[in-house]
Design a protein around this motif. Sequence first.
Motif, short mmCIF file in Angstrom:
data_model
loop_
_atom_site.label_atom_id
_atom_site.label_comp_id
_atom_site.label_asym_id
_atom_site.label_seq_id
_atom_site.Cartn_x
_atom_site.Cartn_y
_atom_site.Cartn_z
N LEU A 12 0.81 -1.22 0.00
CA LEU A 12 0.00 0.00 0.00
C LEU A 12 0.85 1.27 0.00
O LEU A 12 0.90 1.98 -0.99
N ASP A 13 1.53 1.57 1.09
CA ASP A 13 2.24 2.84 1.21
C ASP A 13 3.41 2.91 0.24
O ASP A 13 4.30 2.06 0.23
N GLY A 14 3.40 3.94 -0.59
CA GLY A 14 4.45 4.12 -1.57
C GLY A 14 4.25 3.31 -2.83
O GLY A 14 5.03 3.42 -3.77
N THR A 15 3.18 2.51 -2.87
CA THR A 15 2.88 1.68 -4.04
C THR A 15 1.50 2.01 -4.59
O THR A 15 1.34 2.36 -5.75
N VAL A 16 0.50 1.91 -3.73
CA VAL A 16 -0.88 2.26 -4.10
C VAL A 16 -1.29 3.60 -3.47
O VAL A 16 -1.97 4.40 -4.10
N ILE A 17 -0.84 3.82 -2.24
CA ILE A 17 -1.17 5.05 -1.53
C ILE A 17 0.01 6.01 -1.64
O ILE A 17 1.15 5.68 -1.29
N GLY A 18 -0.27 7.22 -2.14
CA GLY A 18 0.78 8.21 -2.36
C GLY A 18 1.01 9.10 -1.16
O GLY A 18 0.43 8.91 -0.08
N MET A 235 8.45 -0.15 -7.53
CA MET A 235 8.23 1.23 -7.90
C MET A 235 9.58 1.89 -8.19
O MET A 235 10.54 1.72 -7.43
N ALA A 236 9.65 2.67 -9.25
CA ALA A 236 10.91 3.27 -9.66
C ALA A 236 11.47 4.23 -8.62
O ALA A 236 12.68 4.47 -8.58
N ASP A 237 10.61 4.79 -7.75
CA ASP A 237 11.07 5.67 -6.70
C ASP A 237 11.21 4.94 -5.37
O ASP A 237 11.30 5.56 -4.31
N GLY A 238 11.25 3.60 -5.42
CA GLY A 238 11.39 2.80 -4.22
C GLY A 238 12.83 2.70 -3.73
O GLY A 238 13.72 3.40 -4.20
N HIS A 239 13.06 1.78 -2.80
CA HIS A 239 14.39 1.62 -2.20
C HIS A 239 15.39 1.22 -3.28
O HIS A 239 15.11 0.32 -4.08
N ALA A 247 12.60 -5.78 -11.94
CA ALA A 247 12.00 -4.92 -12.96
C ALA A 247 11.17 -3.84 -12.27
O ALA A 247 10.53 -4.09 -11.24
N SER A 248 11.17 -2.64 -12.85
CA SER A 248 10.48 -1.54 -12.19
C SER A 248 9.32 -1.02 -13.02
O SER A 248 9.23 -1.25 -14.23
N VAL A 249 8.42 -0.33 -12.33
CA VAL A 249 7.32 0.40 -12.94
C VAL A 249 7.44 1.85 -12.46
O VAL A 249 8.20 2.12 -11.53
N PRO A 250 6.74 2.80 -13.07
CA PRO A 250 6.87 4.19 -12.62
C PRO A 250 6.56 4.36 -11.13
O PRO A 250 5.92 3.51 -10.51
N GLY A 251 7.02 5.46 -10.56
CA GLY A 251 6.81 5.73 -9.15
C GLY A 251 5.35 5.94 -8.79
O GLY A 251 4.49 6.03 -9.66
N VAL A 252 5.11 6.06 -7.49
CA VAL A 252 3.72 6.15 -7.03
C VAL A 252 3.02 7.39 -7.57
O VAL A 252 1.83 7.34 -7.93
#
Length: 269
Positions: A12-18, A235-239, A247-252
């Motif tokens: 959720l946090d940082g993935t689905v919830i911004g 998420m591309a803006d993750g750790h 593999a990454s996807v765009p940030g939240v």
Amino acid sequence: MMRRADMVLLDLDGTVIGPDGTVAREVWEAADRAREAGVRIAVCTGRAACGVALEVAQRLDPGAPHIFHNGALMLMGDEVLHCEELPAEPLRAVVEHARHHTLRVELYTTHDIFVDGICERCAHHAEVLGQKVVERDLMEVLRSERVVRAHWIVAPEDIDRAIALELAGCEVGQASSPALPESLFASVTRRGVSKGSAARRAALRLGVDLRRTMAVGDSPGDLPMLDVVGLPRVMADGHPELVARYASVPGVDAHGAVRALEEAAGLMR
């Protein structure tokens, strides 16, 4: 195109919830399209099964087994499918350690959150969760309640001191939230409990193959679920460690969860 995944596990946090504490309209719409394509969508979060987290889970997919407390609790609707209670002795050690170092720790039961004293940090946390926190002597809580998770909520400079405690029979996982940049978190659960163990349990419950399961996360606490699925996405803006590994996807803020759901459902243009 045929769908690539039978199930998607969403942190959720940082993935689905911004950072604003909400789920973007685009994510809801992508979830609707993925479900229509036959994909089950299960929340896999460190949050408690209450407030915002429970509302998001039920809206994403009311018929899926949703995972809370980093794998210690699994619900489907109102039914508790699995619950892992923490041993009493490590919990006492956690409370004593918190009091000795004047650090904040929360104790979670299936649906409630308890603290020794409500401070500004935990009040902000409660606001983001959409859940009331109960002020109560934590030693008394240990004597009367079934605790599934202890949860450190501290300033970033205090996280190492909080988790320095050796706890037999327990797992400790760290996390952060863009909605609470002033705090870091560390969850204590029973040994063997993780988002990975819960991912296996959810796949078994739905009769899906983990090789055809996607997991989407952003922080080190998501590693156990990312490691057990066939389609891990970060998420591309993750750790940075996770971004370098998967593999990454765009940030939240760029709605990376939409990209993941569309890929899972075979709807990528």
